[in-house]
Design a protein around this motif. Structure first.
Motif, PDB file in Angstrom:
ATOM      1  N   TRP A  46       0.824  -1.213   0.000  1.00 19.08           N
ATOM      2  CA  TRP A  46       0.000   0.000   0.000  1.00 19.08           C
ATOM      3  C   TRP A  46       0.851   1.253   0.000  1.00 19.08           C
ATOM      4  CZ3 TRP A  46      -4.892  -0.290   3.582  1.00 19.08           C
ATOM      5  CH2 TRP A  46      -5.643  -1.421   3.243  1.00 19.08           C
ATOM      6  N   LEU A  47       2.083   1.154   0.498  1.00 14.12           N
ATOM      7  CA  LEU A  47       2.964   2.314   0.609  1.00 14.12           C
ATOM      8  C   LEU A  47       4.236   2.112  -0.176  1.00 14.12           C
ATOM      9  CD1 LEU A  47       3.075   3.280   4.407  1.00 14.12           C
ATOM     10  CD2 LEU A  47       1.951   4.507   2.567  1.00 14.12           C
ATOM     11  N   ASP A  48       4.711   3.208  -0.733  1.00 13.58           N
ATOM     12  CA  ASP A  48       6.061   3.275  -1.278  1.00 13.58           C
ATOM     13  C   ASP A  48       6.838   4.151  -0.307  1.00 13.58           C
ATOM     14  OD1 ASP A  48       5.392   1.881  -3.654  1.00 13.58           O
ATOM     15  OD2 ASP A  48       4.600   3.727  -4.515  1.00 13.58           O
ATOM     16  N   SER A  49       8.113   3.835  -0.094  1.00 16.92           N
ATOM     17  CA  SER A  49       8.910   4.652   0.803  1.00 16.92           C
ATOM     18  C   SER A  49      10.322   4.780   0.254  1.00 16.92           C
ATOM     19  CB  SER A  49       8.939   4.062   2.208  1.00 16.92           C
ATOM     20  OG  SER A  49       9.687   2.879   2.239  1.00 16.92           O
ATOM     21  N   TYR A  50      10.997   5.829   0.718  1.00 13.95           N
ATOM     22  CA  TYR A  50      12.387   6.044   0.320  1.00 13.95           C
ATOM     23  C   TYR A  50      13.044   6.957   1.353  1.00 13.95           C
ATOM     24  CZ  TYR A  50      10.658  10.531  -1.404  1.00 13.95           C
ATOM     25  OH  TYR A  50      10.067  11.764  -1.494  1.00 13.95           O
ATOM     26  N   TRP A  51      14.367   6.861   1.425  1.00 12.14           N
ATOM     27  CA  TRP A  51      15.125   7.723   2.319  1.00 12.14           C
ATOM     28  C   TRP A  51      15.446   9.031   1.613  1.00 12.14           C
ATOM     29  CZ3 TRP A  51      15.643   7.194   7.321  1.00 12.14           C
ATOM     30  CH2 TRP A  51      15.513   5.921   7.890  1.00 12.14           C
ATOM     31  N   GLU A  52      15.387  10.084   2.365  1.00 17.74           N
ATOM     32  CA  GLU A  52      15.761  11.407   1.891  1.00 17.74           C
ATOM     33  C   GLU A  52      17.236  11.394   1.474  1.00 17.74           C
ATOM     34  OE1 GLU A  52      15.155  15.753   3.846  1.00 17.74           O
ATOM     35  OE2 GLU A  52      15.899  14.198   5.184  1.00 17.74           O
ATOM     36  N   ASP A  53      17.546  12.099   0.416  1.00 17.10           N
ATOM     37  CA  ASP A  53      18.922  12.242  -0.034  1.00 17.10           C
ATOM     38  C   ASP A  53      19.705  13.001   1.041  1.00 17.10           C
ATOM     39  OD1 ASP A  53      21.318  12.952  -1.278  1.00 17.10           O
ATOM     40  OD2 ASP A  53      20.363  13.288  -3.209  1.00 17.10           O
ATOM     41  N   THR A  54      20.910  12.538   1.347  1.00 19.49           N
ATOM     42  CA  THR A  54      21.697  13.193   2.390  1.00 19.49           C
ATOM     43  C   THR A  54      21.986  14.653   2.070  1.00 19.49           C
ATOM     44  OG1 THR A  54      23.733  12.340   1.415  1.00 19.49           O
ATOM     45  CG2 THR A  54      22.778  11.084   3.226  1.00 19.49           C
ATOM     46  N   ALA A  55      22.013  15.021   0.804  1.00 21.36           N
ATOM     47  CA  ALA A  55      22.251  16.416   0.419  1.00 21.36           C
ATOM     48  C   ALA A  55      21.091  17.320   0.821  1.00 21.36           C
ATOM     49  CB  ALA A  55      22.499  16.507  -1.085  1.00 21.36           C
ATOM     50  N   GLU A  56      19.911  16.753   1.053  1.00 18.73           N
ATOM     51  CA  GLU A  56      18.729  17.540   1.409  1.00 18.73           C
ATOM     52  C   GLU A  56      18.594  17.760   2.916  1.00 18.73           C
ATOM     53  OE1 GLU A  56      15.270  15.693  -0.287  1.00 18.73           O
ATOM     54  OE2 GLU A  56      16.238  15.467  -2.226  1.00 18.73           O
ATOM     55  N   VAL A  57      19.398  17.063   3.711  1.00 21.07           N
ATOM     56  CA  VAL A  57      19.307  17.168   5.167  1.00 21.07           C
ATOM     57  C   VAL A  57      19.819  18.537   5.603  1.00 21.07           C
ATOM     58  CG1 VAL A  57      20.113  16.217   7.353  1.00 21.07           C
ATOM     59  CG2 VAL A  57      19.544  14.686   5.468  1.00 21.07           C
ATOM     60  N   GLN A  58      19.059  19.173   6.491  1.00 23.01           N
ATOM     61  CA  GLN A  58      19.404  20.512   6.957  1.00 23.01           C
ATOM     62  C   GLN A  58      19.560  20.530   8.471  1.00 23.01           C
ATOM     63  OE1 GLN A  58      16.289  23.071   5.606  1.00 23.01           O
ATOM     64  NE2 GLN A  58      16.425  22.357   3.520  1.00 23.01           N
ATOM     65  N   ASP A  59      20.334  21.470   8.945  1.00 23.86           N
ATOM     66  CA  ASP A  59      20.459  21.745  10.384  1.00 23.86           C
ATOM     67  C   ASP A  59      20.876  20.531  11.200  1.00 23.86           C
ATOM     68  OD1 ASP A  59      19.623  24.380   9.882  1.00 23.86           O
ATOM     69  OD2 ASP A  59      17.522  23.776  10.024  1.00 23.86           O
ATOM     70  N   ARG A  63      18.378  11.981   8.561  1.00 24.96           N
ATOM     71  CA  ARG A  63      17.622  11.808   7.310  1.00 24.96           C
ATOM     72  C   ARG A  63      16.213  11.341   7.620  1.00 24.96           C
ATOM     73  NH1 ARG A  63      19.883   8.008   2.932  1.00 24.96           N
ATOM     74  NH2 ARG A  63      19.748   6.562   4.645  1.00 24.96           N
ATOM     75  N   ARG A  64      15.295  11.735   6.758  1.00 26.98           N
ATOM     76  CA  ARG A  64      13.899  11.319   6.911  1.00 26.98           C
ATOM     77  C   ARG A  64      13.577  10.199   5.927  1.00 26.98           C
ATOM     78  NH1 ARG A  64      11.506  17.459   6.956  1.00 26.98           N
ATOM     79  NH2 ARG A  64      11.908  17.855   9.159  1.00 26.98           N
ATOM     80  N   ARG A  65      12.703   9.324   6.358  1.00 24.63           N
ATOM     81  CA  ARG A  65      12.147   8.315   5.451  1.00 24.63           C
ATOM     82  C   ARG A  65      10.777   8.834   5.045  1.00 24.63           C
ATOM     83  NH1 ARG A  65      13.669   3.531   3.824  1.00 24.63           N
ATOM     84  NH2 ARG A  65      12.125   2.056   3.105  1.00 24.63           N
ATOM     85  N   TYR A  66      10.556   8.920   3.749  1.00 23.11           N
ATOM     86  CA  TYR A  66       9.298   9.439   3.221  1.00 23.11           C
ATOM     87  C   TYR A  66       8.402   8.290   2.767  1.00 23.11           C
ATOM     88  CZ  TYR A  66      10.921  14.227   3.343  1.00 23.11           C
ATOM     89  OH  TYR A  66      11.343  15.456   3.772  1.00 23.11           O
ATOM     90  N   TYR A  67       7.104   8.490   2.972  1.00 15.50           N
ATOM     91  CA  TYR A  67       6.088   7.493   2.631  1.00 15.50           C
ATOM     92  C   TYR A  67       5.023   8.157   1.780  1.00 15.50           C
ATOM     93  CZ  TYR A  67       8.126   5.184   6.690  1.00 15.50           C
ATOM     94  OH  TYR A  67       9.003   4.622   7.579  1.00 15.50           O
ATOM     95  N   ARG A  68       4.477   7.388   0.845  1.00 14.82           N
ATOM     96  CA  ARG A  68       3.313   7.853   0.089  1.00 14.82           C
ATOM     97  C   ARG A  68       2.547   6.622  -0.355  1.00 14.82           C
ATOM     98  NH1 ARG A  68       6.074  10.766  -4.512  1.00 14.82           N
ATOM     99  NH2 ARG A  68       7.352   9.004  -4.909  1.00 14.82           N
ATOM    100  N   LEU A  69       1.239   6.786  -0.450  1.00 11.10           N
ATOM    101  CA  LEU A  69       0.404   5.660  -0.877  1.00 11.10           C
ATOM    102  C   LEU A  69       0.691   5.313  -2.327  1.00 11.10           C
ATOM    103  CD1 LEU A  69      -2.984   6.684   0.735  1.00 11.10           C
ATOM    104  CD2 LEU A  69      -1.670   4.634   1.275  1.00 11.10           C
ATOM    105  N   SER A  70       0.792   4.029  -2.608  1.00  8.51           N
ATOM    106  CA  SER A  70       0.894   3.574  -3.995  1.00  8.51           C
ATOM    107  C   SER A  70      -0.485   3.719  -4.632  1.00  8.51           C
ATOM    108  CB  SER A  70       1.347   2.111  -4.036  1.00  8.51           C
ATOM    109  OG  SER A  70       0.361   1.269  -3.458  1.00  8.51           O
TER     110      SER A  70
END
Length: 99
Positions: A46-59, A63-70
């Motif tokens: 039901w979900l697709d997920s991926y890790w945030e690119d390390t270049a996008e990490v701030q402060d 890193r965040r793991r992002y989820y979205r419904l397939s």
């Protein structure tokens, strides 16, 4: 109820990637309850997920793991909430919505 709250939060914008703390806040549940639910949904496809690119990490935050419904997950989530809504007596439903 926590599972339903997570589904509702994800269905508000099914194609938008969301990270766990954001989903937990919108669903009104603790992250300790959220991650087993997300893992179950991901296992079901039901979900697709991926890790945030390390270049996008701030402060210096992790890193965040992002989820979205397939696509199938969004349809399955709507069907599941609809089934639950049909089982809950109307008198128990909150005003203006389904259970």
């Amino acid at each position: 109820m926590a599972t339903q709250a997570v589904l509702r939060a994800l269905l508000e914008d099914p194609t938008r990637p969301r990270y766990g703390f954001d989903i937990a806040g919108q669903a009104g549940i603790a992250t300790g309850s959220l991650y087993p639910i997300l893992a179950r949904f991901e296992h079901l496809g039901w979900l697709d997920s991926y890790w945030e690119d390390t270049a996008e990490v701030q402060d210096g935050r992790p890193r965040r793991r992002y989820y979205r419904l397939s696509t199938n997950g969004a349809a399955s989530a709507r069907e599941a909430l609809d089934r639950v809504g049909r089982r809950v007596p109307r008198a128990w439903r909150p005003a203006g919505g389904t259970a």
